[in-house]
Enzyme design. Sequence first.
Site: not given
Length: 243
Positions: A67, A136, A138, A143
């Site tokens: 990413d 979280n 990811h 997400e």
Amino acid sequence: MIIIKTDSYEDMSKKAASIIAEQIISKPNSVIGLATGSTPIGTYEELVKLNKASEIDFSDITTFNLDEYRGLPRDNDQSYYYFMNDNLFDHVNIDKSRTHVPNGMIEDADLECGNYEAAIKAAGGVDLQLVGIGHNGHIGFNEPSDEFDKVTHCVDLTESTIEANKRFFASIDDVPRQAYTMGIGTIMAAKKVVVVANGTGKAEIVKAAFQGPITPKVPASALQLHQNVIVVCDAEAAALLED
Ligand code: GLP
């Protein structure tokens, strides 16, 4: 899924690096997927040591990063392009023309993400993908969501991710709000996936992702469906896992 619990961050890093080294030795022209964040830094340090000791050779290796922030120039020290040069590529005998990080400065998201996905396919797909995990759940910048994203795409970062990553920027206002990321489908297409996780702060999400229900609300949980995943944790991140 194989879960390896190590004693410390150093041991986690050595173990992850040895799995990557094994891949490079067995297939010197491997396509390796790489990750950023603080977790893999030790793994990269170990890979640099192995390269300097002539135990692994990067000259035929191709890499694709997971990413990149959208709109952050590549020479910004918080860009993932900069991170990879700084932590790995500048210190090993890799041909930089074979290293790939999504270009966050290309405004046309569909164009850049489409080209990135096509480049991975043209390289023959990823042999081994290294991933960290966000608090979280990811992976890359996928997400929590209502569905698993399939291919490389542009994402809006969640408040919790912006909050978690602000430590690297001068102020929270400097944290980019969007990123380009491989999709869950892109990551799942890798032949092997190595997850690294360390520290108490990751214990709950490691438990939820790898021993909880498979749901796009916890993107990393998709990896439970992959045939060849190795999770390498330190003792703190593994603390809530059941044997
Ligand atoms: C970022 C990256 C992820 C990484 C995550 C966790 O959001 N996009 O690839 O896994 O941070 O980072 P850390 O390893 O610093 O906890």
